[in-house]
Enzyme design. Structure first.
Site, PDB file in Angstrom:
ATOM      1  N   HIS A  98     -10.981 -41.076  -3.403  1.00 16.49           N
ATOM      2  CA  HIS A  98     -10.794 -41.857  -4.619  1.00 16.49           C
ATOM      3  C   HIS A  98     -11.484 -41.176  -5.800  1.00 16.49           C
ATOM      4  O   HIS A  98     -10.894 -40.996  -6.863  1.00 16.49           O
ATOM      5  CB  HIS A  98     -11.347 -43.275  -4.406  1.00 16.49           C
ATOM      6  CG  HIS A  98     -11.279 -44.134  -5.628  1.00 16.49           C
ATOM      7  ND1 HIS A  98     -12.335 -44.245  -6.508  1.00 16.49           N
ATOM      8  CD2 HIS A  98     -10.275 -44.890  -6.144  1.00 16.49           C
ATOM      9  CE1 HIS A  98     -11.975 -45.054  -7.499  1.00 16.49           C
ATOM     10  NE2 HIS A  98     -10.741 -45.459  -7.288  1.00 16.49           N
ATOM     11  N   ARG A 109      -3.670  -1.355  -6.619  1.00 18.17           N
ATOM     12  CA  ARG A 109      -2.937  -2.626  -6.561  1.00 18.17           C
ATOM     13  C   ARG A 109      -3.398  -3.454  -7.753  1.00 18.17           C
ATOM     14  O   ARG A 109      -4.438  -3.157  -8.346  1.00 18.17           O
ATOM     15  CB  ARG A 109      -3.234  -3.376  -5.270  1.00 18.17           C
ATOM     16  CG  ARG A 109      -4.705  -3.650  -5.072  1.00 18.17           C
ATOM     17  CD  ARG A 109      -4.946  -4.344  -3.738  1.00 18.17           C
ATOM     18  NE  ARG A 109      -6.336  -4.197  -3.339  1.00 18.17           N
ATOM     19  CZ  ARG A 109      -6.825  -4.559  -2.161  1.00 18.17           C
ATOM     20  NH1 ARG A 109      -6.026  -5.078  -1.264  1.00 18.17           N
ATOM     21  NH2 ARG A 109      -8.078  -4.416  -1.860  1.00 18.17           N
ATOM     22  N   MET A 143      -4.489  -5.459  11.271  1.00 11.64           N
ATOM     23  CA  MET A 143      -5.382  -4.461  11.846  1.00 11.64           C
ATOM     24  C   MET A 143      -6.201  -3.753  10.775  1.00 11.64           C
ATOM     25  O   MET A 143      -5.697  -3.420   9.711  1.00 11.64           O
ATOM     26  CB  MET A 143      -4.581  -3.411  12.606  1.00 11.64           C
ATOM     27  CG  MET A 143      -5.461  -2.543  13.463  1.00 11.64           C
ATOM     28  SD  MET A 143      -4.653  -1.041  13.993  1.00 11.64           S
ATOM     29  CE  MET A 143      -4.871  -0.022  12.541  1.00 11.64           C
ATOM     30  N   TYR A 200      12.113 -32.721 -20.762  1.00  8.25           N
ATOM     31  CA  TYR A 200      10.670 -32.620 -20.953  1.00  8.25           C
ATOM     32  C   TYR A 200       9.924 -32.983 -19.679  1.00  8.25           C
ATOM     33  O   TYR A 200      10.495 -33.591 -18.766  1.00  8.25           O
ATOM     34  CB  TYR A 200      10.194 -33.527 -22.100  1.00  8.25           C
ATOM     35  CG  TYR A 200      10.293 -35.004 -21.791  1.00  8.25           C
ATOM     36  CD1 TYR A 200       9.229 -35.676 -21.188  1.00  8.25           C
ATOM     37  CD2 TYR A 200      11.436 -35.727 -22.109  1.00  8.25           C
ATOM     38  CE1 TYR A 200       9.321 -37.027 -20.889  1.00  8.25           C
ATOM     39  CE2 TYR A 200      11.534 -37.071 -21.823  1.00  8.25           C
ATOM     40  CZ  TYR A 200      10.473 -37.719 -21.209  1.00  8.25           C
ATOM     41  OH  TYR A 200      10.555 -39.046 -20.904  1.00  8.25           O
ATOM     42  N   GLY A 211      -6.337 -10.484   8.555  1.00 10.00           N
ATOM     43  CA  GLY A 211      -5.842 -10.808   9.890  1.00 10.00           C
ATOM     44  C   GLY A 211      -5.068  -9.646  10.480  1.00 10.00           C
ATOM     45  O   GLY A 211      -4.819  -9.583  11.673  1.00 10.00           O
ATOM     46  N   LYS A 241       0.831  -1.203   0.000  1.00  9.32           N
ATOM     47  CA  LYS A 241       0.000   0.000   0.000  1.00  9.32           C
ATOM     48  C   LYS A 241       0.863   1.249   0.000  1.00  9.32           C
ATOM     49  O   LYS A 241       0.652   2.162  -0.797  1.00  9.32           O
ATOM     50  CB  LYS A 241      -0.898  -0.035   1.239  1.00  9.32           C
ATOM     51  CG  LYS A 241      -2.187   0.719   1.101  1.00  9.32           C
ATOM     52  CD  LYS A 241      -3.009   0.628   2.386  1.00  9.32           C
ATOM     53  CE  LYS A 241      -3.804  -0.664   2.478  1.00  9.32           C
ATOM     54  NZ  LYS A 241      -4.377  -0.873   3.829  1.00  9.32           N
ATOM     55  N   CYS A 291       7.581 -38.069 -15.492  1.00 14.06           N
ATOM     56  CA  CYS A 291       6.191 -38.422 -15.745  1.00 14.06           C
ATOM     57  C   CYS A 291       5.495 -38.590 -14.404  1.00 14.06           C
ATOM     58  O   CYS A 291       6.132 -38.544 -13.364  1.00 14.06           O
ATOM     59  CB  CYS A 291       6.072 -39.672 -16.604  1.00 14.06           C
ATOM     60  SG  CYS A 291       6.801 -41.132 -15.867  1.00 14.06           S
ATOM     61  N   ARG A 311      -3.300   3.103   8.471  1.00 10.46           N
ATOM     62  CA  ARG A 311      -3.567   1.922   7.648  1.00 10.46           C
ATOM     63  C   ARG A 311      -2.391   0.972   7.702  1.00 10.46           C
ATOM     64  O   ARG A 311      -1.258   1.385   7.514  1.00 10.46           O
ATOM     65  CB  ARG A 311      -3.801   2.356   6.189  1.00 10.46           C
ATOM     66  CG  ARG A 311      -4.561   3.654   6.040  1.00 10.46           C
ATOM     67  CD  ARG A 311      -4.571   4.185   4.604  1.00 10.46           C
ATOM     68  NE  ARG A 311      -5.314   3.342   3.691  1.00 10.46           N
ATOM     69  CZ  ARG A 311      -5.391   3.551   2.384  1.00 10.46           C
ATOM     70  NH1 ARG A 311      -4.707   4.570   1.837  1.00 10.46           N
ATOM     71  NH2 ARG A 311      -6.097   2.754   1.620  1.00 10.46           N
ATOM     72  N   SER A 366      13.248 -41.523 -17.097  1.00 12.30           N
ATOM     73  CA  SER A 366      12.008 -40.795 -16.883  1.00 12.30           C
ATOM     74  C   SER A 366      11.706 -40.929 -15.405  1.00 12.30           C
ATOM     75  O   SER A 366      11.648 -42.040 -14.879  1.00 12.30           O
ATOM     76  CB  SER A 366      10.888 -41.418 -17.720  1.00 12.30           C
ATOM     77  OG  SER A 366       9.671 -40.790 -17.415  1.00 12.30           O
TER      78      SER A 366
HETATM   79  P1  ADP Z   1      -7.789  -2.327   3.330  1.00  7.93           P
HETATM   80  O1  ADP Z   1      -6.367  -2.720   3.354  1.00  7.93           O
HETATM   81  O2  ADP Z   1      -8.682  -3.199   4.124  1.00  7.93           O
HETATM   82  O3  ADP Z   1      -8.286  -2.042   1.956  1.00  7.93           O
HETATM   83  P2  ADP Z   1      -7.518   0.523   3.656  1.00  7.93           P
HETATM   84  O4  ADP Z   1      -6.370   1.031   4.423  1.00  7.93           O
HETATM   85  O5  ADP Z   1      -7.387   0.590   2.181  1.00  7.93           O
HETATM   86  O6  ADP Z   1      -7.857  -0.927   4.150  1.00  7.93           O
HETATM   87  O7  ADP Z   1      -8.746   1.402   4.152  1.00  7.93           O
HETATM   88  C1  ADP Z   1     -10.066   0.999   4.304  1.00  7.93           C
HETATM   89  C2  ADP Z   1     -10.982   2.042   3.702  1.00  7.93           C
HETATM   90  O8  ADP Z   1     -10.727   3.324   4.210  1.00  7.93           O
HETATM   91  C3  ADP Z   1     -10.840   2.140   2.209  1.00  7.93           C
HETATM   92  O9  ADP Z   1     -12.103   2.278   1.636  1.00  7.93           O
HETATM   93  C4  ADP Z   1     -10.024   3.379   2.025  1.00  7.93           C
HETATM   94  O10 ADP Z   1     -10.254   3.969   0.782  1.00  7.93           O
HETATM   95  C5  ADP Z   1     -10.497   4.249   3.164  1.00  7.93           C
HETATM   96  N1  ADP Z   1      -9.479   5.200   3.569  1.00  7.93           N
HETATM   97  C6  ADP Z   1      -8.251   4.893   3.983  1.00  7.93           C
HETATM   98  N2  ADP Z   1      -7.528   6.014   4.218  1.00  7.93           N
HETATM   99  C7  ADP Z   1      -8.343   7.041   3.932  1.00  7.93           C
HETATM  100  C8  ADP Z   1      -8.165   8.457   3.948  1.00  7.93           C
HETATM  101  N3  ADP Z   1      -7.013   9.016   4.292  1.00  7.93           N
HETATM  102  N4  ADP Z   1      -9.215   9.218   3.601  1.00  7.93           N
HETATM  103  C9  ADP Z   1     -10.377   8.645   3.252  1.00  7.93           C
HETATM  104  N5  ADP Z   1     -10.604   7.336   3.194  1.00  7.93           N
HETATM  105  C10 ADP Z   1      -9.588   6.531   3.535  1.00  7.93           C
HETATM  106 MG    MG Z   2      -7.898  -0.759   0.717  1.00  7.41          MG
END
Ligand code: ADP
Ligand code: MG
Ligand code: MG
Length: 895
Positions: free
Chosen positions: A467, A351, A107, A863, A105, A26, A843, A96, A776
């Site tokens: 099976h 991404r 945060m 092969y 898993g 990210k 094989c 984020r 083989s």
């Molecule tokens: P995930 O990895 O689960 O996608 P994100 O970090 O992308 O989590 O964030 C979850 C949501 O919060 C997304 O919809 C993202 O666009 C929104 N978001 C994250 N940062 C901001 C920000 N600075 N302003 C507005 N929306 C945000």
């Molecule tokens: Mg996201």
């Protein structure tokens, strides 16, 4: 001084997309987009090295981190013209998480951080009270949930009660004053649950959230996910702190997600959803129904809600242009998050987008044709396993599905047919030209003929390695296994599920791609082997070094193999040719004969049949190499099972059934895996190998005479452990070659080699190579004899193999240097040492496993050979392996 924090925003960034390892997916992409001049809210990234330091030092931060974060925050303040915690122009941020690859898993994101009882008033003054307090209560709830560990139901309950008290039904009915009151209640809840007031100091909030992200790297969920996906712990996660932009500032604001191309079809059209006056994950949360981005999509879905194209044309066209820029820049389909704040567009994430196999293929080919990428890059872009979905008929996406039950998607493809409950019935009905689905509680080796006859198999018990599942995959037939909600009654010949009862003869459809079982026939889509698929395969074939062959012994399999692009047969197992009804009696005569003369008499009956088999294969393979393995299984597998069968053989041989019974008992094999089988058969009964060799040479001569093309069979001796075994069988083959050469006036062209399928053979490879023109690797037996399985329970697999000879590939095992692969590597090196031009192949089902194919490329095999349906997968995987050998791949994955 170490650099722990990287800034981005305002058309510049200290990081870039290449720094994924340091900044997480990210963070790296936010930096890259900022440098491209795209509208990214400014912010900064704490590197994954902070995470590593954190865990290496008793969960503490590097000394200078506080200062670097404060510095970065000042930079973000400068860029936004706001101040963190300011009572007139407060800066709010999101926190984020972001590892190298996206990872459930971890945060959840905290939005609106920096709000407190003072800053919320400033926010209200700049916009309106409702927006400000709605944002504040969102923040308290998220922060309490993900940082303080307060259960969200506390807050949800409070909102519901509050609405009941006021007689509201929708959130939108709440006024600014209402939200303010809820905020007070929320703070009381936090204090009650945590024994401390909700943090009011923005710095405390920020460090609390940063700490929670790093802590989340070690939550059990994250640890399990990494283990399942082989992500090392040492990666660590980054933390992104970014200025907030608001999609919930009224009707000129919105938030949404988009794919730059359709992720299910691959069509080159923007695809996505948005919500007006919403924030963050509202779009995916499912509380409100999102709207279509484009007019075209809105028309197709028949929605009466305006598209973004219509509702906010300026922002929409701006977004479209940015999507094109991103695709051009990353040379891949992107999954993009955006927010519109009072008409101004912001990009929050990009991404590479997840996609179906169909879409992956189309996108790769389209992009190469648009010259966004090279054909080689297109080849590298498609996951070989995803082709599996495309090589079988599938249910028309538009078709109506009348679901009866769901099981495991055990073998891909879909088929419709009449229900039958027994393998014999399957065979009879299909003999009458009917299409049938074999429905069983579970299957066993005795059901093979019925499975062959059926269009698809459905079982109510058993897993992905049952099976039914293993055999169906080998046969390339659709299979749903373990459909536990469906009950089968063999007596009444019914199948029941969810109160519905279907009888024998009723039509059902089995979708092995999804595990669904449907009532009635459903419209199908045939696999498309030309078009995009054909293009990609062409490019793959240009890129690959290794040859790809198929394991095939019947003309049908050989034809299928050719149509999938096989360049020869890597394994033709001759024993399968003797199980057919008209041959088994002669085979049994041969086995049960008391002496060589008796055996030769029976073999003379088998010779023309065997010759005809080889003629058919050579004709289909048109001069391509064909590896024929001499008889391999222990003879007892061919013995009569019933008194009736015994009587048949006794009659044909003109002996007493009792005498035969004794001999059959004497042949009973105590060690079917390693006992009297393989080359040892040929040593005990040389006439068997001689006859088989003769059949091969005569067939080759016949086809040569007919077509004028040279046929060069490769004769493979099974289960060799030492070179002496091989030289003895080789001399039998040479004897037959000489005889046929004399008779036909032209010596046959052929090679002799062996299957390396015992650990001892691998270690003896230098000696064996003296007598073998090819090796083989028979990876099924080699895996078993090395105990190279990934799973504890190998008994089903072993039983299946010994009973049927059907390749029981362990779908979870990849051959690599740390296991069975090490033996292959040793044998490769020793074999080449003794005979530099020795031909080397693999094989067994592993020959169709992309990761194993990568390993085969690394050690330079000539092969790979796999089941016909796997051939295209192997072609693509071999191409990727060759391309990767020449290029240094970047760190793949998404963020
Ligand atoms: P995930 O990895 O689960 O996608 P994100 O970090 O992308 O989590 O964030 C979850 C949501 O919060 C997304 O919809 C993202 O666009 C929104 N978001 C994250 N940062 C901001 C920000 N600075 N302003 C507005 N929306 C945000
Ligand atoms: Mg996201
Ligand atoms: Mg999330």
């Amino acid at each position: 001084m170490a650099k722990w924090v990287y800034n981005f925003g305002d058309g510049e960034a200290e990081g870039s997309a290449e720094m994924r390892n340091l900044l997480g997916g990210k963070g790296a992409n936010l930096a890259e987009m900022a440098s491209l001049g795209l509208p990214v809210p400014p912010g900064f990234t704490l590197t994954t090295e902070v995470c590593t330091h954190f865990y290496a030092n008793d969960r503490t931060y590097p000394d200078d981190l506080t200062e670097q974060v404060a510095e970065a925050l000042r930079e973000t303040e400068r860029r936004t013209g706001r101040k963190f915690g300011d009572e007139t122009m407060p800066l709010l941020v999101s926190v984020r998480s972001g590892a190298r690859a996206s990872m459930p898993g971890m945060m959840d994101t905290v939005l609106n951080l920096g709000l407190n009882d003072q800053t919320v008033e400033a926010l209200a003054a700049g916009a309106d009270k409702r927006f400000a307090y709605d944002s504040y209560r969102r923040f308290i709830q998220m922060y309490a949930d993900v940082v303080l560990g307060v259960d969200v139901h506390n807050f949800e309950e409070r909102i519901e009660d509050f609405k009941d008290e006021r007689g509201y039904t929708l959130d939108t009915e709440l006024s600014g004053e209402d939200w303010a009151e809820l905020v007070r209640d929320y703070k009381v809840i936090v204090e009650r649950e945590r024994g401390a007031p909700f943090p009011q100091d923005p710095d405390d909030q920020l460090w609390g959230a940063i700490g929670a992200v790093f802590e989340s790297w070690m939550t059990p969920r994250a640890v399990t996910y990494r283990r399942l996906h082989n992500f090392p712990e040492s990666w660590g996660t980054a933390v992104n702190v970014q200025a907030m932009v608001f999609g919930n500032m009224g009707d000129t604001s919105a938030t949404g997600v988009a794919f730059t191309r359709n992720p299910s079809t691959g069509e080159n059209a923007l695809y996505g959803e948005y919500l007006i006056n919403a924030q963050g994950e509202d779009v995916v949360a499912g509380i409100r129904t999102p709207r279509d981005l484009t007019e075209a999509a809105r028309n197709a879905s028949g929605s009466d809600q305006p598209s973004l194209e219509k509702a906010m044309p300026d922002a929409f066209w701006g977004f479209r242009t940015i999507c094109e820029t991103l695709e051009r820049h990353y040379r891949d389909m992107q999954d993009v998050e955006f927010t519109i704040e009072r008409g101004k567009l912001w990009i929050l994430q990009t991404r590479s987008g997840k996609r179906t196999g169909r879409a992956a293929l189309k996108i790769a080919v389209d992009m190469a044709e648009e010259e966004l990428i090279t054909p080689d890059q297109a080849v590298l872009m498609v996951d070989p396993m995803s082709l599996d979905q495309l090589l079988h008929p599938t249910i028309d996406p538009g078709a109506k599905r009348d679901l009866i039950g769901t099981g495991l998607p055990a073998s891909p493809g879909a088929a419709s047919g009449e229900i039958v409950f027994s393998p014999d019935e399957a065979e009879n009905a299909s003999g009458q030209g009917k299409k049938v689905i074999l429905v069983r509680v579970e299957t066993s080796p005795e059901d093979i003929h019925g499975m062959h006859a059926a269009e698809a198999i459905l079982t109510t018990r058993g897993g992905m390695t049952s099976h039914a599942a293993v055999v169906a995959r080998g046969m390339g037939k659709p299979c749903v296994s373990g459909a536990g909600t469906i009950k089968v009654d063999y007596q009444k010949e019914t199948l029941s599920a969810g109160g519905r009862v279907l009888k024998k003869g009723d039509i059902i459809t089995v979708d092995g791609g999804t595990g669904q079982v449907l009532a009635g026939a459903v419209a199908m889509r045939q696999p498309e082997l030309s078009g995009d698929f054909g293009r990609l395969m062409e490019w793959a074939d240009q890129a690959r070094r290794m040859r790809v062959r198929a394991n095939a012994e019947t003309p049908a399999d050989a034809e299928a193999a050719r149509s999938f692009g096989a360049e020869g047969i890597g394994l033709c197992r001759t024993e399968h040719m003797f199980f057919q009804e008209e041959r088994i009696v002669a085979m049994r005569e041969m086995i049960l004969a008391g002496d060589e003369i008796g055996r030769r008499t029976a073999l003379a009956k088998l010779l023309p049949m065997q010759r005809a088999d080889f003629v058919a294969l050579f004709e289909i393979m048109k001069g391509l190499p064909v590896t024929i393995r001499l008889l391999d299984p222990p003879l007892h597998e061919f013995l009569p099972n019933t008194d009736e069968e015994l009587a048949d053989v006794a009659k044909a041989m003109n002996v007493e059934p009792e005498k035969l019974r004794e001999r059959a008992l004497a042949l009973h094999e105590f060690n079917p895996m390693l006992g009297h089988r393989g080359c040892r058969l040929a040593i005990s009964y040389p006439e068997i190998a001689e006859t088989q060799a003769r059949a091969i040479f005569e067939a080759a001569a016949d086809v040569e005479a007919e077509t004028g093309e040279t046929v060069e069979p490769e004769i493979m001796v099974p289960l060799v452990a030492t070179v002496t075994e091989l030289t003895r069988v080789r001399s039998l083959i040479e004897k037959a070659a000489h005889a046929v050469g004399e008779e036909r006036g032209k010596p046959p062209t052929y090679t002799v080699g062996t299957m390396i399928e015992l650990p001892r053979a691998a270690l003896q490879a230098d000696a064996i190579a003296e007598s073998a023109e090819f090796f083989s690797f028979g990876t099924n037996d080699l895996t078993q004899t090395t105990f190279g399985f990934s799973r504890d329970d190998t008994s089903t697999l072993l039983a299946t193999y010994t009973a049927t000879g059907i390749l029981p590939a362990d779908p979870f095992v990849t051959l690599d240097r740390d296991g069975v692969g090490e033996l292959i590597q040793i044998a490769t090196e020793r074999g080449r040492g003794a005979r530099p031009d020795i031909k080397l192949g693999i094989c067994g089902e592993h020959g169709g496993d992309p990761a194993t194919i990568g390993f085969c490329e690394e050690i330079g095999l000539d092969y790979v050979s796999c089941s016909p349906f796997r051939v295209p997968i192997a072609r693509l995987a071999a191409a990727q392996a060759a391309l990767r050998a020449h290029t240094d791949p970047g760190d793949a994955g998404d963020g």
